[in-house]
Design an enzyme around this catalytic site. Structure first.
Site, PDB file in Angstrom:
ATOM      1  CG  ASN A   1       4.483   1.397   9.345  1.00 28.48           C
ATOM      2  OD1 ASN A   1       3.566   0.885   8.653  1.00 28.48           O
ATOM      3  ND2 ASN A   1       4.312   2.620  10.080  1.00 28.48           N
TER       4      ASN A   1
ATOM      5  CG  ASN B   1       2.930   4.528   1.679  1.00 31.13           C
ATOM      6  OD1 ASN B   1       3.792   4.191   0.901  1.00 31.13           O
ATOM      7  ND2 ASN B   1       2.444   3.873   2.397  1.00 31.13           N
ATOM      8  CB  THR B   2       4.439  10.776   4.929  1.00 28.35           C
ATOM      9  OG1 THR B   2       3.151  10.475   4.923  1.00 28.35           O
ATOM     10  CG2 THR B   2       4.573  12.116   4.999  1.00 28.35           C
TER      11      THR B   2
ATOM     12  CG  ASN C   1      -0.432   0.731   2.293  1.00 27.22           C
ATOM     13  OD1 ASN C   1      -0.569   1.914   2.486  1.00 27.22           O
ATOM     14  ND2 ASN C   1       0.099   0.047   3.390  1.00 27.22           N
TER      15      ASN C   1
ATOM     16  CB  SER D   1       4.119   5.835   7.075  1.00 30.03           C
ATOM     17  OG  SER D   1       3.508   5.546   5.749  1.00 30.03           O
TER      18      SER D   1
ATOM     19  CE  LYS E   1       2.849   0.321  12.839  1.00 31.93           C
ATOM     20  NZ  LYS E   1       1.419   0.432  12.476  1.00 31.93           N
TER      21      LYS E   1
ATOM     22  CG  PHE F   1      -0.244   9.489   7.020  1.00 35.40           C
ATOM     23  CD1 PHE F   1      -0.607   8.342   7.908  1.00 35.40           C
ATOM     24  CD2 PHE F   1       0.896  10.017   7.189  1.00 35.40           C
ATOM     25  CE1 PHE F   1       0.380   7.724   8.627  1.00 35.40           C
ATOM     26  CE2 PHE F   1       2.021   9.594   7.957  1.00 35.40           C
ATOM     27  CZ  PHE F   1       1.650   8.306   8.563  1.00 35.40           C
TER      28      PHE F   1
HETATM   29  C1  LIG Z   1      -3.604  -0.455   3.652  1.00 32.43           C
HETATM   30  C2  LIG Z   1      -3.019  -0.170   4.949  1.00 32.43           C
HETATM   31  C3  LIG Z   1      -2.838   1.031   5.350  1.00 32.43           C
HETATM   32  C4  LIG Z   1      -1.917   1.297   6.620  1.00 32.43           C
HETATM   33  N1  LIG Z   1      -2.080   2.455   7.475  1.00 32.43           N
HETATM   34  C5  LIG Z   1      -1.329   2.698   8.448  1.00 32.43           C
HETATM   35  C6  LIG Z   1      -1.354   3.791   9.214  1.00 32.43           C
HETATM   36  O1  LIG Z   1      -2.180   4.759   8.858  1.00 32.43           O
HETATM   37  N2  LIG Z   1      -0.494   3.910  10.162  1.00 32.43           N
HETATM   38  C7  LIG Z   1       0.560   3.128  10.521  1.00 32.43           C
HETATM   39  O2  LIG Z   1       1.252   3.042  11.557  1.00 32.43           O
HETATM   40  N3  LIG Z   1       0.375   1.866   9.852  1.00 32.43           N
HETATM   41  C8  LIG Z   1      -0.291   1.593   8.990  1.00 32.43           C
HETATM   42  N4  LIG Z   1      -0.299   0.259   8.284  1.00 32.43           N
HETATM   43  C9  LIG Z   1       0.554  -0.813   8.771  1.00 32.43           C
HETATM   44  C10 LIG Z   1      -0.153  -1.669   9.600  1.00 32.43           C
HETATM   45  O3  LIG Z   1      -0.742  -0.768  10.730  1.00 32.43           O
HETATM   46  C11 LIG Z   1       0.955  -2.739  10.233  1.00 32.43           C
HETATM   47  O4  LIG Z   1       1.737  -2.265  10.863  1.00 32.43           O
HETATM   48  C12 LIG Z   1       1.234  -3.453   8.825  1.00 32.43           C
HETATM   49  O5  LIG Z   1       0.372  -3.893   7.749  1.00 32.43           O
HETATM   50  C13 LIG Z   1       1.879  -4.908   9.312  1.00 32.43           C
HETATM   51  O6  LIG Z   1       0.820  -5.806   9.907  1.00 32.43           O
HETATM   52  P1  LIG Z   1       0.375  -7.049   8.935  1.00 32.43           P
HETATM   53  O7  LIG Z   1       1.196  -7.691   8.319  1.00 32.43           O
HETATM   54  O8  LIG Z   1      -0.692  -7.364   9.930  1.00 32.43           O
HETATM   55  O9  LIG Z   1      -0.669  -6.218   7.965  1.00 32.43           O
HETATM   56  C14 LIG Z   1      -1.369   0.202   7.106  1.00 32.43           C
HETATM   57  C15 LIG Z   1      -1.202  -0.989   6.443  1.00 32.43           C
HETATM   58  C16 LIG Z   1      -2.004  -1.368   5.372  1.00 32.43           C
HETATM   59  C17 LIG Z   1      -1.886  -2.594   4.430  1.00 32.43           C
END
Ligand SMILES: Cc1cc2nc3c(=O)[nH]c(=O)nc-3n(C[C@H](O)[C@H](O)[C@H](O)COP(=O)(O)O)c2cc1C
Length: 367
Positions: free
Chosen positions: A255, A187-188, A116, A185, A226, A120
């Site tokens: 993350n 993506n910023t 992804n 993140s 995080k 934000f």
């Molecule tokens: C579509 C998407 C959006 C996410 N948005 C955020 C976010 O806004 N802030 C954040 O700290 N992590 C964000 N994450 C990361 C998740 O919170 C998590 O740390 C990461 O996906 C690893 O866990 P998982 O393998 O269970 O998905 C996002 C993940 C995905 C897939």
């Protein structure tokens, strides 16, 4: 679980990933306002208790919703009904912002992964504060802890990041139980540079200053950081050095990763070529390694929320043994469906019974 995998998931996966996400969230938001739906979900997804006391908060169980799923707080009452022991809302930024242009979520189905680059997208901290206040005023606040993930507004230059985070924290601190400073993140642009020790110290100092400012200075809220799985172990150690001086309650690890695993079929390779952060199964081992490192370095004194690639009870078990005190799910939920939290909890409870373990705390950091 079977019903989700065979019936619901194919319908959702036939759609664009973000549309499927928005559709599901809007159903959950609607269900949040219906007493019948809340009760029904609570019955269907009832989960065994596995209580954890941490940060001065009571968690009915250690399986939480990871940040990014409910970015606006749209479905706050539903997460506990689906069996979660806590939820982390957001990421939210001080300024409202649209995020990156779509498409920006991609599934690598054969790998159990997601890429992804949302960036934000969120309505801003003040809007989130209003939403949370409404849930509380309406008597729909859940019985479990609610956290908020704080990001930096894209329009704010890096050197003004401390003010940006502190402004969000100021309006939200009354409305949630704990906060996660997201400096990881991918993506910023530039955000991950805030993981550097001196930059992060400034952000944390700005937040702690708000903790001590009237009229809300009665009780400090737990603040965690995080981190990215792509940090070197030395860079992680530098973050850990800030924990004491800046009163960190813990670390959320991890993350998404900018790394890409080798292999996978042609379809997955195409998805891996997309810019953004990778989550799900390919992240699991690295996230566990980071958790284990933090546990070892801090001798278990700094709580870790483990997140990355948890798809079942043995993945969760592995995270606890590495040193996580709580865990979170995102991608696992997308692939396995809403029955996943209770399934993990039942699996944990039966494994504990088999191994003669009375309290989950006995396994934390044991492996
Ligand atoms: C579509 C998407 C959006 C996410 N948005 C955020 C976010 O806004 N802030 C954040 O700290 N992590 C964000 N994450 C990361 C998740 O919170 C998590 O740390 C990461 O996906 C690893 O866990 P998982 O393998 O269970 O998905 C996002 C993940 C995905 C897939």
């Amino acid at each position: 679980m079977w019903f989700y995998r065979k019936i619901i998931r194919p319908i959702l996966f036939a759609r664009d990933a973000e549309r499927a996400h928005n559709f599901t969230l809007s159903l959950l938001a609607r269900a949040s306002r219906s007493q019948f739906a809340r009760r029904a979900a609570g019955k269907i997804f009832s989960a065994p208790e596995l209580p954890v006391e941490l940060f001065g908060l009571h968690f009915p169980n250690p399986v939480g919703l990871a940040a990014g799923m409910d970015k606006t707080g749209a479905a706050v009452p539903m997460w506990e009904k689906l069996g979660f022991g806590f939820c982390e809302l957001g990421g939210v930024t001080w300024r409202p912002q649209p995020g990156n242009p779509p498409p920006r979520i991609f599934r690598a189905v054969s790998e159990g992964a997601i890429v992804n680059r949302m960036g934000f997208n969120n309505p801003g901290a003040e809007a989130m504060a209003r939403t949370l206040a409404q849930w509380k005023e309406g008597g729909l606040w859940p019985g479990h802890p609610v956290g908020v993930n704080l990001g930096k507004s894209k329009a704010t230059p890096l050197e003004r990041a401390p003010d940006d985070y502190a402004a969000s924290f100021r309006v939200l601190r009354r409305h949630a139980d704990f906060f996660v400073v997201n400096v990881s993140s991918p993506n910023t642009p530039g955000l991950r540079q805030l993981q550097d020790k001196s930059a992060l110290a400034e952000v944390l100092a700005a937040i702690q200053e708000v903790q001590h400012t009237p009229p809300d200075n009665a009780r400090a809220k737990p603040v965690l950081v995080k981190i990215a799985p792509d940090l070197s172990l030395e860079a992680i150690d530098e973050v850990l050095e800030l924990a004491g001086p800046h009163h960190l309650a813990g670390i959320v690890a991890t993350n998404t990763t900018l790394g890409r695993p080798p292999g996978g079929d042609a379809g997955s390779q195409k998805i891996y070529a997309e810019a953004g952060g990778l989550s799900g199964k390919p992240l699991r081992a690295r996230s566990t390694e980071v958790i284990r490192h933090i546990f070892k370095q801090t001798r278990g004194r700094l709580p870790v929320i483990g997140v990355g690639g948890v798809f079942n009870a043995s993945d969760a078990w592995e995270k606890f043994r590495a040193g996580a005190m709580l865990i979170q799910l995102y991608t696992g939920l997308v692939y396995e469906g809403p029955g996943l939290p209770p399934k993990i909890l039942r699996g944990l409870v039966s494994k504990m019974e088999r191994e003669g373990i009375a309290n989950l705390s006995e396994i934390i950091g044991a492996g």
